[in-house]
Structure formats: C-alpha cells, structure tokens
Design a protein around this motif. Structure first.
Motif, mmCIF file in Angstrom:
data_model
loop_
_atom_site.group_PDB
_atom_site.id
_atom_site.type_symbol
_atom_site.label_atom_id
_atom_site.label_comp_id
_atom_site.label_asym_id
_atom_site.label_seq_id
_atom_site.Cartn_x
_atom_site.Cartn_y
_atom_site.Cartn_z
ATOM 1 N N ASN A 184 92.359 -21.627 -31.933
ATOM 2 C CA ASN A 184 91.107 -21.300 -31.262
ATOM 3 C C ASN A 184 91.006 -22.005 -29.918
ATOM 4 O O ASN A 184 91.380 -23.170 -29.796
ATOM 5 C CB ASN A 184 89.909 -21.725 -32.116
ATOM 6 N N ASP A 202 84.598 -17.745 -27.934
ATOM 7 C CA ASP A 202 85.937 -18.322 -27.976
ATOM 8 C C ASP A 202 86.973 -17.218 -28.088
ATOM 9 O O ASP A 202 86.644 -16.033 -28.139
ATOM 10 C CB ASP A 202 86.071 -19.339 -29.120
ATOM 11 N N LEU A 244 90.538 -24.819 -21.414
ATOM 12 C CA LEU A 244 89.873 -24.636 -22.695
ATOM 13 C C LEU A 244 90.102 -25.831 -23.610
ATOM 14 O O LEU A 244 91.104 -26.547 -23.487
ATOM 15 C CB LEU A 244 90.396 -23.385 -23.417
ATOM 16 N N LEU A 248 87.676 -16.943 -20.685
ATOM 17 C CA LEU A 248 88.345 -16.922 -21.988
ATOM 18 C C LEU A 248 89.316 -15.750 -22.080
ATOM 19 O O LEU A 248 90.455 -15.905 -22.541
ATOM 20 C CB LEU A 248 87.306 -16.831 -23.104
ATOM 21 N N TRP A 262 88.119 -22.546 -26.582
ATOM 22 C CA TRP A 262 86.734 -22.345 -26.132
ATOM 23 C C TRP A 262 86.417 -23.267 -24.972
ATOM 24 O O TRP A 262 87.174 -24.201 -24.672
ATOM 25 C CB TRP A 262 85.749 -22.573 -27.284
ATOM 26 N N GLU A 277 82.478 -20.215 -34.804
ATOM 27 C CA GLU A 277 83.139 -20.445 -33.517
ATOM 28 C C GLU A 277 83.157 -21.925 -33.142
ATOM 29 O O GLU A 277 82.857 -22.311 -32.013
ATOM 30 C CB GLU A 277 82.512 -19.550 -32.442
#
Length: 270
Positions: A174, A136, A164, A110, A176, A78
């Motif tokens: 991705n 994430d 994010l 998220l 996070w 992650e």
C-alpha cells in the motif's frame, strides 16, 4: 521463531481489557472471507460490551459491506484514512481523516506513482479492489498475483521515491500520502466514536494482527497478539507482538477473544 504463547498472557491483564483493535485480512479472514469462529468471537465480544474496531489497509469500497454486516463498532480502512460504521438506524456512515480538497489533490499523485510502478515492473498488478480505493494505491503481491521479495522491495522503494508512505500487508503493498497510519487511525476512531483517548488507556486495549504493516501497532500496545500465520513475516518485523496464538487467521482471533472473555468471567466470579 521465538515468541510467547497466548497462554502466557496474565489473567489479571486480560481481565482489564475493555476494547479490541484488529486487522482484517488473514487475521479475521481466511481466503478473503470471515470464518465462522471469528464471526462468533465478534458477536461474543459485542454481547460482553467490548468495542471492536477493525483497522485495515483494504479500501473503503471493499469495507462497506463488512461495516454493515459484522458486529464491529467501525472499520477504519486505507491504513487509517477512512472510517465506516452503522448509525443507530442502520444507515452506513462514513468519515475521512483528510478533507475533500486534500483527497482530490493527492489522487492524481497516487495514480502517477502507480503507473510508474507498473511501467517499471510490467508483471506487477494493481490490487483487484483498487476501484474502491479513495486515498491510496495497492499492488497485489499475494492475493491474486505473486511478487518475489525483491520485487516487493522495489515497489516499496518506488512508492517512497514518489513521496508516498508505503507498507506491506499479507497480500498487498500500500502507498498513500499523509502522516496517518494504522495507529493514528486507531486513535482517531476511538476518539471519534467513543470520545476517549486511546493512549491514556492503552493498557486496556489489545491489538491483533498478522503482518509487517502491523509492526507499529505491535510495538505500541503492551497487549499485542499475532495470529499464528505471522510466522511468515516474523524475521521481517521491526516490532513483534508480545504473544502469538496457536491457531491461524480467524481461529487465532477467536482464541484472543476467548482469552479476554474468560478472564472477565473469572474476574466477575472472584
């Protein structure tokens, strides 16, 4: 695409390498599975006493069986948030960069951003490994679904508008919350597992990757290598690897391992 081939990596520099950091997808693996040559390379590095840490955007749940099975010292999943490794008794160990309260607070944010992405781009899909994600979210752009470049850029923008961090791997986008990334994850795992300062010995480590989410690592490490399939992302890389292998994916990783091990053998004979 202009680059230096791996053969340009000086023997003396290779001989000083005492640790390897690597991406997983399309660096160690091909179509989601590790190739025999890459697995043999991991075993050879372990036999030579070189620590190997895999740093990936994949989720903790997806990483668990590989942390158990592969001869690596740990997997950081992650994008730097979760670490997994085998203890001396073989039991799987796990640690997080963020505390539980922070992880729980971030989870709802998220999921809200993920739902906004899916509402605005109805053809987009969460990654199939999403159930294993703890810190994430990931949108699939090239693994089981396909998104055009304009859609990928829009997903990145939506994630960033939602507060994010966002990065694009060879298969996923991705997102996070937090200041961590692959480089911070690498620093953390070297400190956590080896009790050493990665930046103090940066010229003795090599990083191997294949995509735009490896750009920070390519720029930070004086010894950085892209496997040949990085050609797909070459023009998008803000920072590029110093060397590129002739082989793609696992075959390219095996080239790097052989280059390091051959130099150590030559040094031992000298």
């Amino acid at each position: 695409m202009t680059h230096s081939p791996l053969s340009d990596w000086p023997l003396a520099a290779r001989a000083r390498i005492h640790g390897v950091l690597t991406d997983i997808d399309d660096t160690l693996t091909t179509d989601g599975a590790i190739t025999p040559d890459a697995l043999a390379a991991l075993h050879a590095l372990r036999a030579a006493g070189l620590p190997v840490f895999a740093i990936t955007g994949r989720p903790a749940g997806w990483s668990e069986p590989f942390a158990r099975a592969w001869p690596v010292d740990a997997i950081v999943a992650e994008n730097g948030a979760v670490a997994l490794w085998r203890a001396a008794d073989g039991a799987l160990q796990k640690d997080w960069l963020q505390d539980e309260a922070t992880r729980n607070a971030n989870f709802a944010r998220l999921q809200a951003v993920a739902q906004r992405v899916l509402a605005e781009l109805p053809h987009a899909r969460l990654s199939q490994d999403s159930t294993g994600r703890e810190t994430d979210i990931a949108i699939d752009h090239s693994e089981f679904a396909h998104l055009h470049e304009a859609d990928i850029r829009r997903v990145v923008a939506l994630m960033r508008e939602g507060g994010l961090n966002a990065t694009v791997s060879s298969i996923h986008i991705n997102g996070w919350i937090g200041e961590h990334h692959k480089l911070e994850g690498a620093r953390w795992i070297v400190r956590q597992r080896l009790g050493r300062d990665l930046d103090a010995e940066i010229d003795r480590w090599v990083y191997v990757g294949d995509s735009t989410n490896d750009a920070l690592m390519f720029g930070h490490f004086p010894h950085s290598v892209g496997v040949a399939n990085i050609a797909r992302f070459w023009d998008q890389l803000a920072q590029r690897p110093r060397y590129v292998t002739s082989g793609e994916r696992g075959a390219g990783f095996a080239e790097v391992a052989q280059a390091v091990l051959a130099a150590r053998t030559a040094g031992a004979r000298a």
